[in-house]
Design a protein around this motif. Structure first.
Motif, short mmCIF file in Angstrom:
data_model
loop_
_atom_site.label_atom_id
_atom_site.label_comp_id
_atom_site.label_asym_id
_atom_site.label_seq_id
_atom_site.Cartn_x
_atom_site.Cartn_y
_atom_site.Cartn_z
N ARG A 9 -4.49 -4.89 -1.33
CA ARG A 9 -4.72 -3.85 -0.31
C ARG A 9 -6.19 -3.48 -0.25
NH1 ARG A 9 -0.71 -0.71 1.71
NH2 ARG A 9 -2.03 1.13 1.67
N GLY A 10 -6.62 -3.10 0.93
CA GLY A 10 -7.97 -2.60 1.14
C GLY A 10 -7.91 -1.11 1.43
N PRO A 11 -9.06 -0.49 1.70
CA PRO A 11 -9.09 0.95 1.98
C PRO A 11 -8.26 1.35 3.20
CG PRO A 11 -11.32 0.03 1.84
CD PRO A 11 -10.36 -1.09 1.71
N ALA A 12 -8.06 0.43 4.15
CA ALA A 12 -7.30 0.74 5.36
C ALA A 12 -5.83 0.35 5.22
CB ALA A 12 -7.91 0.04 6.57
N GLY A 13 -5.43 -0.14 4.06
CA GLY A 13 -4.04 -0.58 3.87
C GLY A 13 -3.97 -2.09 3.79
N ALA A 14 -2.97 -2.67 4.43
CA ALA A 14 -2.79 -4.13 4.38
C ALA A 14 -4.06 -4.80 4.90
CB ALA A 14 -1.59 -4.53 5.22
N THR A 15 -4.54 -5.77 4.13
CA THR A 15 -5.81 -6.44 4.44
C THR A 15 -5.63 -7.94 4.32
OG1 THR A 15 -7.05 -4.55 3.60
CG2 THR A 15 -8.25 -6.62 3.77
N ALA A 16 -6.21 -8.66 5.27
CA ALA A 16 -6.26 -10.13 5.21
C ALA A 16 -7.71 -10.52 4.95
CB ALA A 16 -5.76 -10.74 6.51
N ARG A 17 -7.93 -11.20 3.85
CA ARG A 17 -9.28 -11.63 3.46
C ARG A 17 -9.40 -13.13 3.67
NH1 ARG A 17 -7.83 -7.47 0.25
NH2 ARG A 17 -9.40 -5.89 -0.20
N PHE A 18 -10.35 -13.51 4.50
CA PHE A 18 -10.61 -14.92 4.77
C PHE A 18 -11.91 -15.26 4.06
CE2 PHE A 18 -7.83 -13.49 8.06
CZ PHE A 18 -7.04 -14.58 8.38
N ILE A 66 -8.32 -13.71 13.68
CA ILE A 66 -7.44 -12.86 14.49
C ILE A 66 -6.16 -13.61 14.89
CG2 ILE A 66 -8.37 -13.34 16.81
CD1 ILE A 66 -7.66 -9.82 15.48
N LYS A 67 -6.28 -14.93 15.10
CA LYS A 67 -5.12 -15.73 15.47
C LYS A 67 -4.17 -15.94 14.29
CE LYS A 67 -7.84 -18.28 18.84
NZ LYS A 67 -8.50 -19.55 19.12
N ARG A 68 -4.72 -15.91 13.09
CA ARG A 68 -3.93 -16.21 11.90
C ARG A 68 -3.24 -15.00 11.29
NH1 ARG A 68 -7.28 -20.01 13.04
NH2 ARG A 68 -6.92 -22.15 12.38
N ILE A 69 -3.56 -13.80 11.76
CA ILE A 69 -2.87 -12.63 11.19
C ILE A 69 -1.58 -12.31 11.92
CG2 ILE A 69 -5.01 -11.62 10.30
CD1 ILE A 69 -4.72 -9.49 12.58
N GLU A 70 -1.37 -12.96 13.07
CA GLU A 70 -0.15 -12.73 13.83
C GLU A 70 1.07 -13.08 12.98
OE1 GLU A 70 0.97 -14.37 17.90
OE2 GLU A 70 -1.14 -13.75 18.14
N GLY A 71 1.99 -12.16 12.88
CA GLY A 71 3.21 -12.41 12.13
C GLY A 71 3.12 -12.11 10.65
N GLN A 121 -4.24 -4.18 8.61
CA GLN A 121 -4.97 -3.12 9.28
C GLN A 121 -6.47 -3.40 9.21
OE1 GLN A 121 -3.05 -0.69 10.86
NE2 GLN A 121 -1.60 -2.26 10.24
N GLN A 122 -6.82 -4.40 8.41
CA GLN A 122 -8.21 -4.75 8.20
C GLN A 122 -8.30 -6.25 7.94
OE1 GLN A 122 -9.91 -3.32 4.44
NE2 GLN A 122 -11.72 -2.64 5.58
N ILE A 123 -9.39 -6.84 8.45
CA ILE A 123 -9.71 -8.24 8.18
C ILE A 123 -11.07 -8.23 7.49
CG2 ILE A 123 -10.32 -10.48 9.18
CD1 ILE A 123 -8.47 -9.76 11.55
N VAL A 124 -11.17 -8.93 6.38
CA VAL A 124 -12.45 -9.08 5.70
C VAL A 124 -12.81 -10.56 5.72
CG1 VAL A 124 -13.71 -8.85 3.52
CG2 VAL A 124 -12.08 -7.08 4.22
N ILE A 125 -14.01 -10.84 6.20
CA ILE A 125 -14.54 -12.21 6.21
C ILE A 125 -15.62 -12.25 5.15
CG2 ILE A 125 -15.72 -13.99 7.57
CD1 ILE A 125 -13.07 -13.35 8.86
N ARG A 130 -11.59 -4.31 12.14
CA ARG A 130 -10.29 -3.73 12.49
C ARG A 130 -9.71 -4.56 13.62
NH1 ARG A 130 -12.10 0.67 14.25
NH2 ARG A 130 -11.90 0.30 16.45
N PRO A 131 -8.52 -5.14 13.43
CA PRO A 131 -7.91 -5.87 14.53
C PRO A 131 -7.46 -4.89 15.61
CG PRO A 131 -6.56 -6.05 12.53
CD PRO A 131 -7.72 -5.17 12.21
N GLU A 132 -7.89 -5.15 16.84
CA GLU A 132 -7.55 -4.25 17.94
C GLU A 132 -7.42 -5.04 19.24
OE1 GLU A 132 -10.12 -0.88 19.96
OE2 GLU A 132 -9.36 -0.22 18.00
#
Length: 136
Positions: free
Chosen positions: A49-58, A86-91, A97-101, A125-127
């Motif tokens: 988890r990151g500060p914003a909650g669920a996080t995807a780190r690439f 952004i395409k890979r976080i779908e599903g 709630q956050q993407i870290v590159i 932030r994915p939006e």
């Protein structure tokens, strides 16, 4: 009927548990970015988890990366988030709630300090199908 319901619950729990785990990177996947640098995907981490909650780190390997590359790396990271991550976080469950590159000049195990390795990180932030840069 009851046995079928239990089987569905077990299947759902198994799928939910694996959805939050570290995902395997596609073998040999390389990506070119606007600066002309060619990166290799190290991995995608979704179980921390990151500060914003669920996080995807690439996490990307960027051979030859040095401290002077910060501005170009920031532009490359925005492009990667918008066209790749952004395409890979779908599903993903839970939905990030956050993407870290991150870029790293050498492969470093996630969460370990490596003072001699150049690393850059950006947070988004994915939006509405795009990545909005956030102060990290």
């Amino acid at each position: 009927m009851r046995r079928a319901s239990i089987l569905h619950v077990v299947t759902f729990v198994a799928l939910a548990a694996t959805a939050g785990c570290q995902e395997e990177a596609p073998a040999g996947e390389t990506i070119s970015v606007p600066s002309g640098r060619t990166l290799s995907l190290i991995d995608v981490i979704t179980n921390a988890r990151g500060p914003a909650g669920a996080t995807a780190r690439f996490r990307f390997l960027a051979p030859g990366l040095n401290a002077d590359d910060a501005e170009a790396a920031a532009e490359d990271m925005q492009a990667l988030c918008d066209s790749f991550a952004i395409k890979r976080i779908e599903g993903m469950v839970p939905a990030p709630q956050q993407i870290v590159i991150s870029f790293s000049s050498e492969v470093v195990p996630f969460g370990e300090a490596a003072p001699g390795v150049v690393q850059f990180f950006e947070s988004y932030r994915p939006e509405n199908g795009t990545c909005v840069w956030e102060v990290f």
